[in-house]
Structures are given as structure tokens and as C-alpha cells.
Design a protein around this motif. Sequence first.
Motif, PDB file in Angstrom:
ATOM      1  N   GLY A 118      -7.266  19.916  24.052  1.00 24.36           N
ATOM      2  CA  GLY A 118      -7.454  19.621  25.468  1.00 24.36           C
ATOM      3  C   GLY A 118      -8.345  20.625  26.182  1.00 24.36           C
ATOM      4  O   GLY A 118      -9.025  20.293  27.151  1.00 24.36           O
ATOM      5  N   VAL A 119      -8.383  21.854  25.666  1.00 30.27           N
ATOM      6  CA  VAL A 119      -9.186  22.886  26.322  1.00 30.27           C
ATOM      7  C   VAL A 119     -10.675  22.545  26.255  1.00 30.27           C
ATOM      8  O   VAL A 119     -11.450  22.929  27.123  1.00 30.27           O
ATOM      9  N   TYR A 120     -11.076  21.768  25.245  1.00 23.94           N
ATOM     10  CA  TYR A 120     -12.485  21.375  25.165  1.00 23.94           C
ATOM     11  C   TYR A 120     -12.914  20.633  26.417  1.00 23.94           C
ATOM     12  O   TYR A 120     -14.025  20.822  26.899  1.00 23.94           O
ATOM     13  N   GLY A 121     -12.037  19.762  26.905  1.00 23.84           N
ATOM     14  CA  GLY A 121     -12.360  19.005  28.108  1.00 23.84           C
ATOM     15  C   GLY A 121     -12.738  19.936  29.226  1.00 23.84           C
ATOM     16  O   GLY A 121     -13.747  19.754  29.910  1.00 23.84           O
ATOM     17  N   ILE A 122     -11.931  21.001  29.391  1.00 22.95           N
ATOM     18  CA  ILE A 122     -12.186  21.917  30.495  1.00 22.95           C
ATOM     19  C   ILE A 122     -13.488  22.668  30.299  1.00 22.95           C
ATOM     20  O   ILE A 122     -14.349  22.693  31.164  1.00 22.95           O
ATOM     21  N   PHE A 123     -13.681  23.269  29.108  1.00 23.77           N
ATOM     22  CA  PHE A 123     -14.869  24.110  29.094  1.00 23.77           C
ATOM     23  C   PHE A 123     -16.157  23.374  28.761  1.00 23.77           C
ATOM     24  O   PHE A 123     -17.228  23.856  29.070  1.00 23.77           O
ATOM     25  N   LEU A 124     -16.054  22.169  28.200  1.00 26.54           N
ATOM     26  CA  LEU A 124     -17.286  21.378  28.091  1.00 26.54           C
ATOM     27  C   LEU A 124     -17.761  20.964  29.477  1.00 26.54           C
ATOM     28  O   LEU A 124     -18.952  21.036  29.790  1.00 26.54           O
ATOM     29  N   SER A 125     -16.803  20.530  30.313  1.00 29.06           N
ATOM     30  CA  SER A 125     -17.194  20.161  31.678  1.00 29.06           C
ATOM     31  C   SER A 125     -17.743  21.368  32.403  1.00 29.06           C
ATOM     32  O   SER A 125     -18.732  21.276  33.135  1.00 29.06           O
ATOM     33  N   SER A 128     -10.479  29.810  31.165  1.00 28.92           N
ATOM     34  CA  SER A 128      -9.475  28.895  30.631  1.00 28.92           C
ATOM     35  C   SER A 128      -9.435  28.974  29.117  1.00 28.92           C
ATOM     36  O   SER A 128      -8.351  28.941  28.533  1.00 28.92           O
ATOM     37  N   SER A 129     -10.612  29.117  28.448  1.00 28.98           N
ATOM     38  CA  SER A 129     -10.528  29.176  26.987  1.00 28.98           C
ATOM     39  C   SER A 129      -9.844  30.458  26.535  1.00 28.98           C
ATOM     40  O   SER A 129      -9.002  30.425  25.632  1.00 28.98           O
ATOM     41  N   PHE A 139     -16.732  29.981  23.141  1.00 32.40           N
ATOM     42  CA  PHE A 139     -16.599  31.048  24.129  1.00 32.40           C
ATOM     43  C   PHE A 139     -17.828  31.955  24.082  1.00 32.40           C
ATOM     44  O   PHE A 139     -18.487  32.225  25.089  1.00 32.40           O
ATOM     45  N   VAL A 140     -18.155  32.392  22.862  1.00 34.11           N
ATOM     46  CA  VAL A 140     -19.300  33.280  22.701  1.00 34.11           C
ATOM     47  C   VAL A 140     -20.604  32.568  23.057  1.00 34.11           C
ATOM     48  O   VAL A 140     -21.458  33.114  23.770  1.00 34.11           O
ATOM     49  N   ILE A 141     -20.735  31.331  22.592  1.00 29.29           N
ATOM     50  CA  ILE A 141     -21.972  30.590  22.869  1.00 29.29           C
ATOM     51  C   ILE A 141     -22.180  30.432  24.374  1.00 29.29           C
ATOM     52  O   ILE A 141     -23.276  30.615  24.894  1.00 29.29           O
ATOM     53  N   MET A 142     -21.088  30.133  25.071  1.00 29.48           N
ATOM     54  CA  MET A 142     -21.218  29.948  26.516  1.00 29.48           C
ATOM     55  C   MET A 142     -21.638  31.250  27.185  1.00 29.48           C
ATOM     56  O   MET A 142     -22.453  31.253  28.097  1.00 29.48           O
TER      57      MET A 142
END
Lengths: 334, 178
Positions: A130-137, A153-154, B70-73
Motif C-alpha cells: 500500500g505504501v507504493y500508492g502513497i509515494f508513487l503519487s 511515509s516510506s 526511497f533512494v531513487i526519489m
Amino acid sequence: MTLGWWIEVVVKVGLMFFIVLTGVAYVSFAERRILAHMQSRIGPNRVGPQGLLQPAADALKLMTKETIIPAAADKILFLFGPVFALIPAIVAFSVIPFGESITLFGREIALHVTDVNIAVLFILALSSIGVYGIFLSAWASNNKFALIGGLRSSAQMISYELTMGLVIVAIVMLAGSFSLVDIVHAQAKVPFILYQPLGFVLFIIGSLAEINRTPFDLPEAETELVAGFHTEYTGMRFAIFALSEYANLMTVTSLATLMFLGGWLVPWPSPAWMYPLWFAIKVLILIFFMMWTRGTLPRFRFDQLMLFGWKVLLPLALANIVITGLVVALLERP
Amino acid sequence: MELVGFLLLAGATIAGAMGVVLQRNALYGALSLVGVFVATAVLYLMLSAPFLAVLQLIVYAGAIMVLFIFVIMLISVRYEESGEAAGVPGGAKRYTAMGLAAVLVILFTILSFKMALTPSGSEGPGSITELGFALYQKYMFPFEVASILLLVAIVGALSITRRHGRGLEGNVALEEHH
């Protein structure tokens, strides 16, 4: 896979969606009213009696709003991001049992959509996806506030998920099974909260962080990050984030109820059809508790959050495992 | 039916793996890798090893890839500020992104369905009991050696990143907050 099987599955899935969506609508409404009371405000009370139609009005409003896509955003990921947040949140609910199997129309029907015998781990896996949703957005928004929110968040989810996973290990050792139904049955005499008071506290703290609620709402800290990861979102896509957040809230409180509070079992004799009711009451108490913390506690600072997670919660969870393991091993060997 | 499923998943895995290498954008590369992990998890499910599948998701897709991204971002902020991101033509970028997102959504869906339909007894090969005995009795020694290897790697990583002559207090991340 007979016709009956198909009907059962379709009805269950439909029912689950209904429960999750109305649940989300009214939990969020309840939160607004309860927080309002705690802060000496009135809260939404205009639409319908006591404001009960407010969620419907909000949904209509959000659906008719324009979707604004920032020019510098990564369009596709920006549009798909909320989907990644929503899917795991709803799927996770499908392995939560509400009570014992009941017999209806000559079929034995279990009160959950699907019986996965590693249900606990399945929920953990989904919440970590679910965390992908947050940090992809957040990344796709191409906005510095969103990006900081996504990074937070990640980091936060990785740290606190670990604690939750370790607490679950202790519960699994006590119950001897990963299946949520078995875990509830293992609490027929004593709910695990009495054996695992520390585990319960750790799990509640971890789940507050996992679903980004106060005091761990750093990913969307509005006083410093505008709205954090969903700064650039509008309309229904914005609503989807709120939706998945409340769906996650319901999932973790259900999980806590099943693992610590004896699920649908109560100390007094009760007919089987009452089980879902007891379950719902326990879940609602936990949800109220989480609203209460939101109305009470201030937000952590980010370095405090990390230190607390890694230097306090993690060692405690590990100690909890060691002690539980020792006690279980000693008791099993006469 | 089984063969078709396997071919599709194997295809998705290989396509994802190629995507990891061929993508210009580091984040899409990482997402392709997530696709590979999810597809592998479904393959485990087809071999009726749900426990392994879930672990694959938690450990690889849920923890390791999150750290990668995380790192990539963190890095790509500077990367985009310097204006180098414009190297890829807009159309191609859009289609790969759309394809990626669609494949990921489809994979999640398959995973959930497959999870629901996999008979998951606690006995038999691929079960938790079996895995536990294998790890803690049969392969006890290699298992412990592997964990010590990981410990050494952690200590090594820490000693490389630590600055000389200063303790944890000298850490950059901490310093910012003081």
C-alpha cells in the motif's frame, strides 16, 4: 466450482465492498463529529438528521470536482497512484473473518470472503504494498511538499511495519497458527491481550504509524507540508486517499481485535448469530480510541519518530518475542 | 490452463527484468523490478507455496524495493532540477509508464485471485511447518551462516558510512535536527 460457489463468492464480495465503503463513509463522519466534540465545536450536522447524510453529500461534491493534473507531473503515475493505494486497502479486508461459519440454504458459509491460512501475513504484505500508492503519487506530483511527504511515509512505514511484524510473531507463537480463525479460537478462554499487554500496546502504536494517523501523520503534516503526499490531488482522486486511509484504519483495528481482543468471542454465552455484532463493537471501540488519540496527542518530530521506532519499539518487540518464546517452550515441556 | 498461466507470468517476469535494465528513468526501472517480484510471488502461488509468496511480497516488494525507491526519489530530485530528465521523448515515456502501471495493477489482481483460490493446508510441501523444519533442522547450519553473513554486511556498511573519529552524533541526518 459449482453455481452455488459462484453465487456465494459474488454475494460475499459485494457485501464486503458494501461494508468497507459504508464503513469508511461513516467512520470518517464519526471522526469529524467526535473530534468536533473533543474540540468544543459542533461538526457537520446540517445534511440530514444529525448530519448523517453528510458522507453522501461529500461524495457527490468530490465526484463533480475537476481533476487537475499539474503540468510538470508524471501524468500516468499521477493518475494510477491512488489506485495503488486503494487496491491493497480493500483487498486486505477480504481475509478478515467476522464470526463462525453459518449454515444458510444448506451451505456452510464462512464469514469472510476467502480463507487464507496465512491471513495475518497476507494483510502485512498488502499493507507493505500500500505504501507504493502513497509515494508513487508523491513522486509523480513533482511537488516538493508531496515528495517530502512521500519520503517520510516510506521511511515511517518500513520502520513501524517491522515492529508490527514482530508483535505478530509472538501472537502466532501463542496460537500456533497464521490463520485468523485459529487465532481467535485459541483465545476461547483468555484473550491474548492479557498474555501480551506489551504486544498490544506495540501493535496499536505500530498500526497508528502504519496508517499515518496522528501522532504519526507526518506524511501529510498540514502545518508544514500543506497536505503532504496528496498536495496536488483534487476531486475523486483526493477522496480515494481518504478512502484507503479509513479502509486501512478498519483493517488494522479488525486485526487488533482478532489477535488481541478475542475477535468475536465474548466471556459470556452467546448465540452464533451475535458474533458479528460483538466483533463490530470491539472494532468500533478501537476505532474510537484511535480518534481519541488524534484529538489528544500532538505530532511527532521526524527524528523523534525514527528514534522511537528503532530504539524503543523494535527492542521491546524483540524482547517480547524472546520472552513469549521462552514461556511457550517452558509450558509445553512438562 | 496451468501452462498458459505459467507462460504469461514467466513472460511478465522476463519483460519486467528487461525493463529494469532498459528503462532510462530509474524509478520506472525500480517499478519494473517490483513487477518482477510480484510475478515471482504469483509463480510461487502456482507451485502452492503461499507462505513463500507472501514472504516474497513482504521482504522484496514491501521492504527492499521501498528502500530502493526511497533512494531513487532522493536522488532524482537533483536529477530533475538539473534538467537532464528531458532526454527521453515524451511519447515513449508515457507509453512505458502506462504499460507499467497497467501490468502492475493486473499482477496485483491475479495475485489476489490466485491467493484466494490456492488451497492452503498447513501440511504438505510448501507449508509453513515444512519450511520451518527445513530451515531450523535440516539446513540449520547454512541458515545460520547466511544470517551471520548478513550481520557482517551490516557492520561493514555501517563502518564504511561512519565518518572517522566521530560517533553517531556526527551523523549528517542527526546534525540537521540539532
